[in-house]
Design a protein around this motif. Structure first.
Motif, PDB file in Angstrom:
ATOM      1  N   GLU A 256       7.669  -7.224  -2.268  1.00  0.00           N
ATOM      2  CA  GLU A 256       7.080  -8.434  -2.823  1.00  0.00           C
ATOM      3  C   GLU A 256       5.720  -8.631  -2.155  1.00  0.00           C
ATOM      4  OE1 GLU A 256       7.858 -13.266  -3.274  1.00  0.00           O
ATOM      5  OE2 GLU A 256       9.239 -12.027  -2.079  1.00  0.00           O
ATOM      6  N   LEU A 257       4.691  -8.889  -2.958  1.00  0.00           N
ATOM      7  CA  LEU A 257       3.363  -9.165  -2.415  1.00  0.00           C
ATOM      8  C   LEU A 257       3.334 -10.605  -1.917  1.00  0.00           C
ATOM      9  CD1 LEU A 257       0.406  -8.305  -1.931  1.00  0.00           C
ATOM     10  CD2 LEU A 257      -0.101  -9.113  -4.250  1.00  0.00           C
ATOM     11  N   ILE A 258       3.197 -10.762  -0.604  1.00  0.00           N
ATOM     12  CA  ILE A 258       3.193 -12.086   0.007  1.00  0.00           C
ATOM     13  C   ILE A 258       1.795 -12.685   0.031  1.00  0.00           C
ATOM     14  CG2 ILE A 258       3.664 -13.383   2.128  1.00  0.00           C
ATOM     15  CD1 ILE A 258       6.155 -12.428   0.718  1.00  0.00           C
ATOM     16  N   LYS A 259       0.813 -11.869   0.359  1.00  0.00           N
ATOM     17  CA  LYS A 259      -0.561 -12.346   0.458  1.00  0.00           C
ATOM     18  C   LYS A 259      -1.510 -11.243   0.014  1.00  0.00           C
ATOM     19  CE  LYS A 259      -4.023 -14.080   3.730  1.00  0.00           C
ATOM     20  NZ  LYS A 259      -4.323 -14.357   5.163  1.00  0.00           N
ATOM     21  N   GLU A 260      -2.347 -11.566  -0.968  1.00  0.00           N
ATOM     22  CA  GLU A 260      -3.331 -10.605  -1.453  1.00  0.00           C
ATOM     23  C   GLU A 260      -4.627 -10.741  -0.662  1.00  0.00           C
ATOM     24  OE1 GLU A 260      -5.558  -9.264  -5.619  1.00  0.00           O
ATOM     25  OE2 GLU A 260      -4.209 -11.000  -5.577  1.00  0.00           O
ATOM     26  N   ALA A 261      -5.109  -9.623  -0.154  1.00  0.00           N
ATOM     27  CA  ALA A 261      -6.355  -9.645   0.620  1.00  0.00           C
ATOM     28  C   ALA A 261      -7.534  -9.981  -0.282  1.00  0.00           C
ATOM     29  CB  ALA A 261      -6.571  -8.296   1.298  1.00  0.00           C
ATOM     30  N   LYS A 262      -8.339 -10.937   0.136  1.00  0.00           N
ATOM     31  CA  LYS A 262      -9.518 -11.323  -0.631  1.00  0.00           C
ATOM     32  C   LYS A 262     -10.762 -10.545  -0.196  1.00  0.00           C
ATOM     33  CE  LYS A 262      -7.093 -14.397  -2.794  1.00  0.00           C
ATOM     34  NZ  LYS A 262      -6.683 -14.151  -4.203  1.00  0.00           N
ATOM     35  N   LYS A 263     -10.785 -10.121   1.069  1.00  0.00           N
ATOM     36  CA  LYS A 263     -11.950  -9.413   1.596  1.00  0.00           C
ATOM     37  C   LYS A 263     -11.510  -8.154   2.347  1.00  0.00           C
ATOM     38  CE  LYS A 263     -14.653 -13.670   2.109  1.00  0.00           C
ATOM     39  NZ  LYS A 263     -15.407 -14.540   3.063  1.00  0.00           N
ATOM     40  N   PRO A 264     -10.965  -7.158   1.624  1.00  0.00           N
ATOM     41  CA  PRO A 264     -10.457  -5.950   2.306  1.00  0.00           C
ATOM     42  C   PRO A 264     -11.546  -5.170   3.044  1.00  0.00           C
ATOM     43  CG  PRO A 264     -10.519  -5.654  -0.077  1.00  0.00           C
ATOM     44  CD  PRO A 264     -10.757  -7.107   0.177  1.00  0.00           C
ATOM     45  N   LEU A 265     -12.775  -5.202   2.549  1.00  0.00           N
ATOM     46  CA  LEU A 265     -13.843  -4.453   3.219  1.00  0.00           C
ATOM     47  C   LEU A 265     -14.233  -5.090   4.548  1.00  0.00           C
ATOM     48  CD1 LEU A 265     -16.186  -3.498   0.239  1.00  0.00           C
ATOM     49  CD2 LEU A 265     -14.169  -2.308   1.133  1.00  0.00           C
ATOM     50  N   GLU A 266     -13.747  -6.307   4.794  1.00  0.00           N
ATOM     51  CA  GLU A 266     -14.019  -6.993   6.050  1.00  0.00           C
ATOM     52  C   GLU A 266     -12.818  -6.955   6.993  1.00  0.00           C
ATOM     53  OE1 GLU A 266     -15.624 -10.884   5.396  1.00  0.00           O
ATOM     54  OE2 GLU A 266     -17.000 -10.197   3.829  1.00  0.00           O
ATOM     55  N   GLY A 267     -11.838  -6.120   6.657  1.00  0.00           N
ATOM     56  CA  GLY A 267     -10.702  -5.936   7.555  1.00  0.00           C
ATOM     57  C   GLY A 267      -9.488  -6.782   7.239  1.00  0.00           C
ATOM     58  N   GLU A 268      -9.419  -7.341   6.042  1.00  0.00           N
ATOM     59  CA  GLU A 268      -8.249  -8.145   5.654  1.00  0.00           C
ATOM     60  C   GLU A 268      -7.263  -7.270   4.881  1.00  0.00           C
ATOM     61  OE1 GLU A 268      -7.050 -12.165   3.113  1.00  0.00           O
ATOM     62  OE2 GLU A 268      -9.135 -11.467   3.140  1.00  0.00           O
ATOM     63  N   ALA A 269      -6.007  -7.286   5.283  1.00  0.00           N
ATOM     64  CA  ALA A 269      -4.984  -6.436   4.662  1.00  0.00           C
ATOM     65  C   ALA A 269      -4.070  -7.240   3.752  1.00  0.00           C
ATOM     66  CB  ALA A 269      -4.156  -5.743   5.740  1.00  0.00           C
ATOM     67  N   HIS A 270      -3.549  -6.587   2.720  1.00  0.00           N
ATOM     68  CA  HIS A 270      -2.510  -7.181   1.894  1.00  0.00           C
ATOM     69  C   HIS A 270      -1.227  -7.268   2.732  1.00  0.00           C
ATOM     70  CE1 HIS A 270      -5.130  -6.495  -1.526  1.00  0.00           C
ATOM     71  NE2 HIS A 270      -5.167  -5.197  -1.254  1.00  0.00           N
ATOM     72  N   VAL A 271      -0.441  -8.299   2.488  1.00  0.00           N
ATOM     73  CA  VAL A 271       0.814  -8.465   3.226  1.00  0.00           C
ATOM     74  C   VAL A 271       1.976  -8.370   2.244  1.00  0.00           C
ATOM     75  CG1 VAL A 271       2.183  -9.955   4.734  1.00  0.00           C
ATOM     76  CG2 VAL A 271      -0.318  -9.932   4.936  1.00  0.00           C
ATOM     77  N   PHE A 272       2.927  -7.494   2.560  1.00  0.00           N
ATOM     78  CA  PHE A 272       4.094  -7.270   1.715  1.00  0.00           C
ATOM     79  C   PHE A 272       5.371  -7.621   2.467  1.00  0.00           C
ATOM     80  CE2 PHE A 272       2.276  -4.972  -1.872  1.00  0.00           C
ATOM     81  CZ  PHE A 272       1.068  -4.508  -1.368  1.00  0.00           C
ATOM     82  N   ARG A 273       6.348  -8.118   1.714  1.00  0.00           N
ATOM     83  CA  ARG A 273       7.702  -8.264   2.258  1.00  0.00           C
ATOM     84  C   ARG A 273       8.569  -7.161   1.669  1.00  0.00           C
ATOM     85  NH1 ARG A 273      12.785 -10.369   1.020  1.00  0.00           N
ATOM     86  NH2 ARG A 273      12.133 -11.005  -1.069  1.00  0.00           N
ATOM     87  N   GLU A 274       9.251  -6.444   2.525  1.00  0.00           N
ATOM     88  CA  GLU A 274      10.111  -5.356   2.077  1.00  0.00           C
ATOM     89  C   GLU A 274      11.435  -5.938   1.586  1.00  0.00           C
ATOM     90  OE1 GLU A 274      12.198  -1.816   4.449  1.00  0.00           O
ATOM     91  OE2 GLU A 274       9.995  -1.704   4.473  1.00  0.00           O
TER      92      GLU A 274
END
Length: 281
Positions: A256-274
């Motif tokens: 499940e996608l918990i948090k979608e990264a808005k600025k991945p090029l600035e070091g923000e990662a997507h957060v998933f729940r397994e």
């Protein structure tokens, strides 16, 4: 993301007067945690991000997408279901390709990606079951001819994999739990680095191609021991172009996608729940 309008309307009518939350889910094929391929991919992510910066691929952990994202309407009616996430649909499709080998093994609960953890989620019981799937073959890092701002590990997944995804997407499409179909993917690569299509100047495009070429050189260094060791084990001649990977484990993982990264090029990662993990090779 295309949606089935009629199905969405059915859900909207059935969940009338109930709070509705739309959540996105996806299925990945991943090198087993702790395997040589997994460790090499994580090492590449760490070193490349430190030396050359983040690309859009760095916002994800190493994976090959089995499906695109789909949506589940998390209303009270769905949450009361014995199988709210459609896990039984996945397991039925997995089982159609062979009996389970070995015993079920309990794994750590509620893994949240990235590894460092950027938040907490409700834990889910995760099990690993070994199904009879053929092993994907991994090839040397490659910059595709059609996209010079992308670096991949090519995969060759034998035919049962594509049949599995076709069967799975059909099962999800027929389910009443989901508002849109889980689109099957090509199953032909693990992304190591890429820049998403966007408006860019000619200078920026050139700079990004230079970055990808530097990452290809780093990837060849990082994965060299993986390909050499595995080919040697499989009786190869040391050619780094193909890995037989007969001793590597692979998992199918439901997220499940918990948090979608808005600025991945600035070091923000997507957060998933397994949600659940299955050992398949």
């Amino acid at each position: 993301m295309a949606k089935s309008t009629s199905k969405a309307l059915r859900h909207a009518n059935s969940s009338k007067h109930e709070p509705v939350e739309m959540s996105q889910f996806i299925l990945y094929l991943e090198p087993a945690q702790g395997s040589k391929l997994y460790e090499a991919a994580r090492k590449f992510q760490t070193i490349s991000s430190e030396r050359l910066g983040w690309t859009d691929a760095h916002a994800y952990h190493p994976h090959c997408s089995l499906t695109g994202f789909w949506e589940l309407m998390k209303c009270a009616q769905v949450n009361r279901s014995d199988d709210p996430f459609g896990i039984s649909l996945v397991e039925k499709c997995l089982a159609s390709f062979g009996a389970v080998r070995g015993s079920t093994k309990a794994l750590p609960k509620g893994t949240v990606w990235p590894d460092a953890g950027t938040g907490t989620t409700d834990a889910a019981t995760i099990e690993a079951q070994r199904y009879c799937f053929p092993t994907p073959v991994v090839r040397k890092p490659l910059i595709p001819v059609h996209n010079r701002r992308c670096l991949i590990l090519p995969l060759v997944c034998p035919p049962p994999w594509s049949e599995f995804t076709k069967q799975l997407t059909a099962a999800f499409d027929a389910s009443e739990k989901f508002t849109n179909r889980a689109r099957a993917k090509r199953l032909d690569h693990i992304s190591l680095a890429y820049f998403s299509p966007a408006e860019e100047t000619q200078q920026l495009a050139v700079e990004r191609e230079i970055t990808i070429r530097a990452m290809e050189e780093l990837a060849n260094e990082t994965f060299a021991s993986y390909f050499t060791v595995v080919n040697g084990h499989a009786g190869g001649n040391g050619n780094m172009n193909v890995s037989a990977s007969t001793d590597e484990g692979w998992d199918v993982v439901y997220y499940e996608l918990i948090k979608e990264a808005k600025k991945p090029l600035e070091g923000e990662a997507h957060v998933f729940r397994e949600v659940k993990r299955w050992r398949v090779v």
